[in-house]
Design a protein around this motif. Sequence first.
Motif, PDB file in Angstrom:
ATOM      1  N   ALA A  38      -2.924  10.506  -3.910  1.00  0.00           N
ATOM      2  CA  ALA A  38      -1.470  10.417  -4.088  1.00  0.00           C
ATOM      3  C   ALA A  38      -1.089  10.823  -5.507  1.00  0.00           C
ATOM      4  N   THR A  89      -5.178   8.614   0.267  1.00  0.00           N
ATOM      5  CA  THR A  89      -3.777   8.345  -0.047  1.00  0.00           C
ATOM      6  C   THR A  89      -3.013   9.661  -0.157  1.00  0.00           C
ATOM      7  N   CYS A 112       0.568  -1.150  -2.544  1.00  0.00           N
ATOM      8  CA  CYS A 112      -0.894  -1.188  -2.523  1.00  0.00           C
ATOM      9  C   CYS A 112      -1.393  -2.463  -1.850  1.00  0.00           C
ATOM     10  N   SER A 127      -1.948   3.711  -8.861  1.00  0.00           N
ATOM     11  CA  SER A 127      -2.314   3.648  -7.437  1.00  0.00           C
ATOM     12  C   SER A 127      -3.831   3.662  -7.296  1.00  0.00           C
ATOM     13  N   ASN A 136      -2.479   8.161   5.060  1.00  0.00           N
ATOM     14  CA  ASN A 136      -1.501   7.323   4.362  1.00  0.00           C
ATOM     15  C   ASN A 136      -0.373   8.171   3.783  1.00  0.00           C
ATOM     16  N   LEU A 154      -1.089  -2.115   1.854  1.00  0.00           N
ATOM     17  CA  LEU A 154      -2.130  -1.245   2.389  1.00  0.00           C
ATOM     18  C   LEU A 154      -3.464  -1.972   2.462  1.00  0.00           C
ATOM     19  N   VAL A 182       2.015   3.630  -2.162  1.00  0.00           N
ATOM     20  CA  VAL A 182       1.002   3.199  -3.133  1.00  0.00           C
ATOM     21  C   VAL A 182       1.461   3.362  -4.575  1.00  0.00           C
ATOM     22  N   LEU A 210      -6.207   0.405  -6.014  1.00  0.00           N
ATOM     23  CA  LEU A 210      -7.024   0.528  -4.806  1.00  0.00           C
ATOM     24  C   LEU A 210      -8.514   0.496  -5.132  1.00  0.00           C
ATOM     25  N   ASN A 232      -8.476   8.914  -3.889  1.00  0.00           N
ATOM     26  CA  ASN A 232      -7.232   8.657  -4.613  1.00  0.00           C
ATOM     27  C   ASN A 232      -6.517   9.987  -4.850  1.00  0.00           C
ATOM     28  N   ARG A 245       4.172   7.483   2.471  1.00  0.00           N
ATOM     29  CA  ARG A 245       5.250   6.504   2.311  1.00  0.00           C
ATOM     30  C   ARG A 245       6.077   6.341   3.581  1.00  0.00           C
TER      31      ARG A 245
END
Length: 264
Positions: free
Chosen positions: A90, A13, A73, A116, A37, A76, A67, A120, A88, A39
């Motif tokens: 982001a 992410t 999420c 986020s 990934n 995704l 996310v 996930l 993870n 935005r």
Amino acid sequence: MKIDLSGKTALITGSTAGIGYAVAKGLAASGASVVVNGRSKARVDEAVAKLTKAVPGGKVRDIAADVSSAAGCKELIAALPDVDILINNAGIFEPKDFFEIPDEDWSRFFEVNVMSGVRLSRAYLQGMLKRNWGRIVFISSESGLNIPTEMIHYGTTKTAQLAISRGLAKLTRGTGVTVNSVLPGPTMSEGVETFVKDLAKQNGQSEAEAASQFVKQHRPASLLQRFASTDEIANMVVYVASKEASATNGAALRAEGGIVDTIA
């Protein structure tokens, strides 16, 4: 040691730039099928094109989704129902006086930096357990141990990531799945490069001098005495995501240049 992640799908992410992009590049170079990934569809497409050039023959695809929200999420996960490796990464940060941080900022930081990863991991961990192999890595920070007074909200979210990572690791007991966190220190990402360039101009220094002075002044405990590169952080993450790291589970792995003054 040759890390071979052929046949594994990895989602990173926030991977259009910085540490996330470097991790995506490292995983792709190790044979993983990488999902970039971000935005913005434009930013994601740009990162994929750049990554394809950097890793000829690499398997790379894109999923643009935000996310920081439950809806993002969900979008995704619908596009990518299963992964073998979840990074993870982001996250957001912002220096701000504690007395000026409104509730909205606290909520926003938790949504992006904490929830986020929670959402996930909740979606993908069960599949990993069923397949008896998987890797989840949270990109935390040395700020999770050394809470910075200039951004207490950020440091708090990074501490929360350490707790979540350790808790999830306990759910993997006796399996081939691991959950760990990596703690970078000051890292020369794109945003930091811009900051250092501005600092150098203000002080009439070279960029190297400005970067060195910043670390010495604001992170005096650093043993590295410089910013780490994004690739240096990615090297740690790629190893933790590998098959070779099978005995590393529930760990908070420091890649912060020795800023944290402890032997454990």
